[in-house]
Scaffold this active site. Structure first.
Site, PDB file in Angstrom:
ATOM      1  N   MET A 151      10.410  24.771  -1.311  1.00 26.44           N
ATOM      2  CA  MET A 151       9.566  23.822  -2.049  1.00 26.44           C
ATOM      3  C   MET A 151      10.394  22.868  -2.902  1.00 26.44           C
ATOM      4  SD  MET A 151       6.486  24.476  -4.789  1.00 26.44           S
ATOM      5  CE  MET A 151       5.339  25.130  -3.583  1.00 26.44           C
ATOM      6  N   LYS A 163       0.845  -1.195   0.000  1.00 24.17           N
ATOM      7  CA  LYS A 163       0.000   0.000   0.000  1.00 24.17           C
ATOM      8  C   LYS A 163       0.879   1.244   0.000  1.00 24.17           C
ATOM      9  CE  LYS A 163      -0.371  -0.157   5.055  1.00 24.17           C
ATOM     10  NZ  LYS A 163      -1.271  -0.145   6.212  1.00 24.17           N
ATOM     11  N   ARG A 171     -10.193   0.978  15.217  1.00 26.84           N
ATOM     12  CA  ARG A 171     -10.158   1.719  13.952  1.00 26.84           C
ATOM     13  C   ARG A 171     -11.261   1.171  13.067  1.00 26.84           C
ATOM     14  NH1 ARG A 171      -4.489   1.669  10.858  1.00 26.84           N
ATOM     15  NH2 ARG A 171      -5.116  -0.500  10.532  1.00 26.84           N
ATOM     16  N   TYR A 183      14.312  31.763   3.044  1.00 28.40           N
ATOM     17  CA  TYR A 183      13.126  32.540   3.387  1.00 28.40           C
ATOM     18  C   TYR A 183      13.103  32.879   4.876  1.00 28.40           C
ATOM     19  CZ  TYR A 183      11.027  31.557  -1.183  1.00 28.40           C
ATOM     20  OH  TYR A 183      10.762  31.501  -2.527  1.00 28.40           O
TER      21      TYR A 183
END
Length: 819
Positions: free
Chosen positions: A763, A489, A586, A714
Site C-alpha cells: 500500500m 479534467k 458514449r 506479502y
C-alpha cells in the site's frame, strides 16, 4: 544599460524614424508588456514569434506610459501620434545590434559558456565564487538564446566588474550571431552531448558551430577527456589561448579527486608542479566536472587558491529552478533560494505575478552580495516591490533595510536567518503567496522547510517550461486562427488543475475543459477566468453553471429541454456545447435526434450554442483511418444541418491530441489538446518532439542485504535468485503505483539505472532489486519521467498512459517549477 536616445537607437539598428522625436532618454529595453518598470524611459521592442506578436501589445504599453517603440517598418505609427516609433526590417536583428553596442561599453572581462550540458550550473557556481571578491553580472536562469543573450547584456550595469553569459544554439548560424554580441574574453566549453542534436546534420557540425563562440577569445577552457571538443579546439585555435584541464598529466591543470561521505577532496596540480587542495560538497560526476571548470576559470581570472576555496565553501548542489510548493495554511511558496542577483529577482517576481491570486504577496529576501552601488540597487529593489505590488517584505541581512527608502509596503528586517526563524510565527501566513529568495550563505532552505506543507515525501514534479514547449509545439502545427481548448479534467491528468490552468491562462489558451461542474467551480475559485467547458454536467448543477459562467456540454434531447426550461424560467442566458455522436457511442446526439434538436434550439434561445463537436474513436491508430474519415464526413454533414437553424456561427471542433498529429487538414475552428500537452504523443508521429512534463519521485527508505532464496513481501512472492540487496522505496499502490507492477512487472530508476520491482507492491511501500546498483538510503528514485517512458510502463501492464497519470494519489505533493 547606458542611456540612449531614439536617434541613437535608429542609427545602431539601421532603422528609420517613423514618427516622434530623436531626443528623449531610453534607460531600458523590454519585450514583455507585463513587466515594464519605467514605461516612459523604456524602449518596447515588438518581436514577432510563433506564439505572440509584440505589435498586438503596443496599445497596452502606450496606455501604461510607454512612448518609445521599435517596430516593423510597415507599422502604422499614426495610430499613436504622441509616441516615437523606429521602424526596422527585423526586430530580432535590431535587438541584437543594440546588445552588441551595449556590450562594447563594458570594459571588464566577459566569460561566455557553451556546451551541451552544464552551462547554467557552471555559470551560477562561477558567479558565486567570483562574487566573493567582485560584482558580477550574469545571464538570468538559462537566458542563452538569440533573444535571451541580448536581454542578459542589457542587465550589465556600471558597477559590475565581470560578466558571465551563457550561449546556446539549436541550429547552424546561430552562434555566429551570439559571438558578435558577446565578444567574450574567456570561453568555457563544458561538454558535448545530444541536446539540440536534431538541428544539426551531425555531432561534428554541432561542435564546429559551438566553438565559433571562441573566435575572438583570449582564453578558452576545456577538458581533455572530452575528446571531440579537445581535438577540434586544439586543431583550430592558437595553443597560447587554450587552458586545458584533465585527470591525467599533460594538461595545464591536473586534478585528482578523492570522494568521501557527502564531499570530495580535489587535488589540483599546475604545470609549475604547485599543488593545492580544494574541498567541495559533491560526489556525483556531473557536479565534479562542472566544479573543475569553475576552479580553472576562477584561477585563470586571477583569484588565488584560498579565495577560490572561500567561494566553494558556500556552494551547494543548485536547484536551477523556480519551484512552486504547497505551503502551510493554504499558502503557496515560490522557492528561489539559490538566487542572489537583481536580474534573477526580476524573473522571480515575474513568476510570482503570473500565479493565481492569494490573500497577500509576501517577499522574503536577503541582502544581495557584492552589489557595488548599494543605495541605488536597494532603491531599485524597493521600486520593483512596489511595481509588483508586494504587500509585505521580510528582509534578512545588514543592508536590506535600505529598501525602506523606496518601498511603500509593510516590512520587517532581521540581521540573520537564525533570528528570523526564532521569531517566525507560522500563523502569520494565511492563504498568502510567498516568494523566498536569497544568497546561499543565508540558508533560506530552512525558511522553506518551516513554511512548506508537511505531506507525504513522494513528489510529482511538473515542469512548466516543458508544458509550455509542448503547448507551443502543437500550436506550431495549427493554422493561425485555430483556437485551442485544453483538457484539464481528472486533476489535469494528475498534474494539479489549478496551477496548470493558471499557466495555460498565461499562455493565452482559448478554452479549458473539465469533466464535472465542481472541477470548474474550483478553478473559478482559484481565479481562473478563461472559458470553461464542462463535459458531464448534471441537472443539480444548473444554478452553479450559470453563477460561475461555466459552459455545459449538452448531449441529449432531455438534457437540452431541462436546461432550456431552467434558463427560460429564471431568465438566464447560458453558453452550451453540442456533443454529436458519430461513432463513439458514449454520449451525444445521433443523426435521428437532429430534427427535434433543431426545434429545441429555436424554442430555447436562452441557450447559445458556443460550439459543436464530436469525439474521434481511433485517431491515435492508423488502422482506424477509414473509420475516422467517415466520422469526420458524418460530423460535417450533421453540423451543416444544425447550422441552418442558427443565425450565428458556433465553433466547430473534432481533433484531439492524436488528431492534431494525424489529421491536420481537419483542424476546423478549434482543437482539443489533452495528453499531448503533458508530453505523451500517443500517435507516434512526433516521437521525440515533446518533453516529459511530469516526474514522479520518491526516496530509498532502507537497503537490505539478502541471501539467495530469501523471500520478499506479502505472500513471499519475491524470491532472490542470487545473493544481493534490495531497496524499500516510499511509494505504494495508495500513491498510484499500480499493483500490476509487482514481481518484475515494473521498474524504477536509481542513479540512472533500472531497478526491477521484486515482490508485491504494498500500500505505502515497494521493494526493488538493486543488486547491481550503487545506492544508499535517502537516494532519489524516479518512478517515471525523463529516462522512463510512460508509454513503455503502461504497455508492460496492459494499460494506457492516461490511467497511470490520473491514478496518482492526492497525497502525493505536486511541485511546479520553471527550469
Amino acid at each position: 544599460m547606458q542611456a540612449l536616445t531614439a536617434g541613437q537607437v535608429a542609427e545602431i539598428t539601421k532603422g528609420s524614424l517613423l514618427s516622434g522625436s530623436v531626443e528623449g532618454a531610453i534607460h531600458a529595453i523590454v519585450i514583455d508588456s507585463r513587466n515594464i518598470l519605467n514605461p516612459s524611459g523604456s524602449l518596447f521592442v515588438a518581436l514577432r514569434g510563433a506564439k505572440f506578436d509584440g505589435h498586438d501589445f503596443i496599445k497596452e504599453v502606450f496606455e501604461l506610459g510607454g512612448r518609445h517603440f521599435l517596430v516593423a517598418q510597415d507599422f502604422d505609427a499614426k495610430l499613436f501620434p504622441e509616441a516615437t516609433f523606429i521602424g526596422v526590417r527585423d526586430a530580432h536583428i535590431a535587438i541584437q545590434a543594440l546588445a552588441a553596442y551595449q556590450r562594447k561599453l563594458f570594459l571588464g572581462p566577459l566569460v561566455s559558456i557553451t556546451g551541451s550540458n552544464g552551462k547554467t550550473i557552471v555559470k551560477e557556481w562561477l558567479g558565486q565564487v567570483l562574487g566573493t571578491h567582485f560584482t558580477v553580472a550574469k545571464s538570468p536562469k538559462s537566458y542563452n538564446s538569440q533573444v535571451g543573450v541580448p536581454l542578459s547584456i542589457f542587465g550589465i550595469e556600471s558597477q559590475h566588474q565581470v560578466a558571465i553569459m551563457e550561449a546556446g544554439i539549436s541550429k547552424p548560424g546561430e552562434m555566429a550571431k551570439l559571438e558578435k554580441i558577446l565578444k567574450p574574453n574567456m570561453g568555457i566549453f563544458t561538454n558535448i552531448g545530444t541536446a539540440h542534436e536534431e538541428g544539426f546534420a551531425s555531432e561534428t557540425q554541432k561542435l564546429q558551430e559551438k566553438i565559433r563562440l571562441f573566435e575572438n577569445c583570449s582564453f578558452i577552457i576545456y577538458r581533455k577527456e572530452q575528446k571531440m571538443p579537445a581535438e577540434l579546439l586544439e586543431a583550430v585555435f592558437n595553443p597560447e589561448k587554450l587552458i586545458s584541464w584533465s585527470e591525467n598529466q599533460g594538461a595545464d591543470f591536473t586534478y585528482t579527486v578523492k570522494k568521501e561521505e557527502g564531499k570530495s577532496k580535489i587535488l589540483m596540480m599546475r604545470t609549475d608542479l604547485s599543488v593545492f587542495t580544494f574541498w567541495v560538497p559533491f560526489v556525483d560526476e556531473a557536479s565534479l566536472e562542472n566544479i573543475r571548470h569553475v576552479i580553472t576559470a576562477a584561477i585563470s581570472l586571477g583569484m588565488d587558491n584560498t579565495a577560490v576555496q572561500k567561494g566553494l565553501d558556500h556552494l551547494k548542489a543548485v536547484d536551477m529552478r523556480l519551484t512552486l510548493k504547497p505551503g502551510i495554511n493554504q499558502c503557496l511558496l515560490i522557492d528561489d533560494t539559490y538566487n542572489n542577483d537583481l536580474a534573477g529577482l526580476k524573473l522571480a517576481l515575474d513568476f510570482m505575478a503570473a500565479q493565481r491570486p492569494k490573500n497577500r504577496k509576501i517577499l522574503i529576501l536577503s541582502d544581495l552580495l557584492q552589489v557595488g552601488e548599494k543605495e541605488r540597487v536597494y532603491e531599485e529593489i524597493g521600486q520593483l516591490c512596489n511595481y509588483y505590488q508586494i504587500d509585505y517584505l521580510i528582509g534578512v541581512g545588514a543592508e536590506i533595510s535600505l529598501v525602506q527608502n523606496s518601498f511603500v509596503g509593510n516590512s520587517l528586517f532581521y540581521p540573520n536567518t537564525k533570528l528570523l526563524l526564532s521569531q517566525l510565527q507560522t500563523d502569520f501566513f494565511n492563504n498568502d503567496l510567498v516568494l523566498i529568495t536569497g544568497a546561499r550563505s543565508f540558508g533560506f532552505e530552512e525558511i522553506v522547510n518551516r513554511l512548506q506543507q508537511r505531506v507525504h515525501g513522494t513528489t510529482l514534479e511538473i515542469n512548466l517550461n516543458a508544458l509550455t514547449h509542448n503547448y507551443n509545439f502543437y500550436k506550431s502545427k495549427l493554422h493561425p486562427k485555430t483556437k485551442v481548448m485544453v483538457m484539464v479534467k481528472a486533476f489535469a491528468y494528475g498534474g494539479g488543475a489549478a496551477e496548470i490552468a493558471n499557466h495555460l491562462q498565461q499562455l493565452k489558451a482559448d478554452y479549458l475543459a473539465v469533466a464535472y461542474t465542481d472541477e470548474g467551480i474550483a478553478l473559478r475559485e482559484e481565479g481562473i477566468q478563461m472559458p470553461i467547458m464542462v463535459l458531464n454536467p448534471v441537472q443539480e448543477s444548473f444554478m452553479h453553471l450559470v453563477k460561475q459562467e461555466l459552459e455545459p456540454v449538452v448531449y441529449s434531447l432531455s438534457f437540452f429541454r431541462q436546461l432550456g426550461i431552467y434558463c427560460k424560467t429564471n431568465q438566464k442566458h447560458l453558453k452550451v456545447h453540442l456533443d454529436l455522436d458519430t461513432g463513439m457511442h458514449r454520449l451525444g446526439f445521433e443523426q435521428e435526434a437532429l430534427e427535434e434538436l433543431k426545434r429545441l434550439i429555436l424554442e430555447f434561445p436562452q441557450l447559445e450554442i458556443a460550439s459543436i463537436y464530436t469525439h474521434l474513436v481511433g485517431a491515435d491508430e492508423s488502422e482506424h483511418e477509414e473509420f475516422t474519415l467517415e466520422q469526420l464526413k458524418q460530423f460535417s454533414e450533421m453540423v451543416n444541418e444544425i447550422s441552418q437553424t442558427l443565425n450565428y456561427k458556433p465553433l466547430i471542433h473534432a481533433l484531439n491530441s492524436a488528431g492534431i498529429s494525424r489529421y491536420p487538414d481537419h483542424q476546423m475552428d478549434m482543437v482539443r489538446l489533452g495528453i499531448g500537452l503533458y508530453g505523451v504523443e500517443v500517435s507516434g508521429i512526433f516521437d521525440g518532439k515533446l518533453k516529459p512534463v511530469s516526474t514522479l519521485k520518491t526516496t530509498i527508505s532502507q537497503i537490505k542485504f539478502l541471501k539467495k532464496g530469501q523471500t520478499i513481501g506479502y505472500g513471499r512472492k519475491g524470491i532472490m535468485d542470487k545473493d544481493g540487496k534490495i531497496a524499500t522505496i516510499a511509494l505504494g499502490y495508495a500513491d498510484g503505483f499500480d499493483r500490476r507492477f509487482s514481481n518484475g512487472g515494473g521498474y524504477v530508476l536509481i542513479n540512472g539505472k533500472k531497478a526491477k520491482v521484486i515482490g508485491n507492491v504494498c500500500m505505502d511501500m515497494t521493494m526493488v532489486d538493486i543488486s547491481d546498483i550503487e545506492a544508499k538510503e535517502g537516494d532519489e528514485v524516479v518512478i517515471y519521467g525523463p529516462g522512463i517512458s510512460l508509454i513503455d510502463l503502461a504497455k508492460r501492464i496492459g494499460t494506457i498512459p492516461y490511467e497511470l497519470l490520473t491514478n496518482i494519489s492526492s497525497r502525493v505533493k505536486r511541485v511546479y517549477y520553471l527550469d
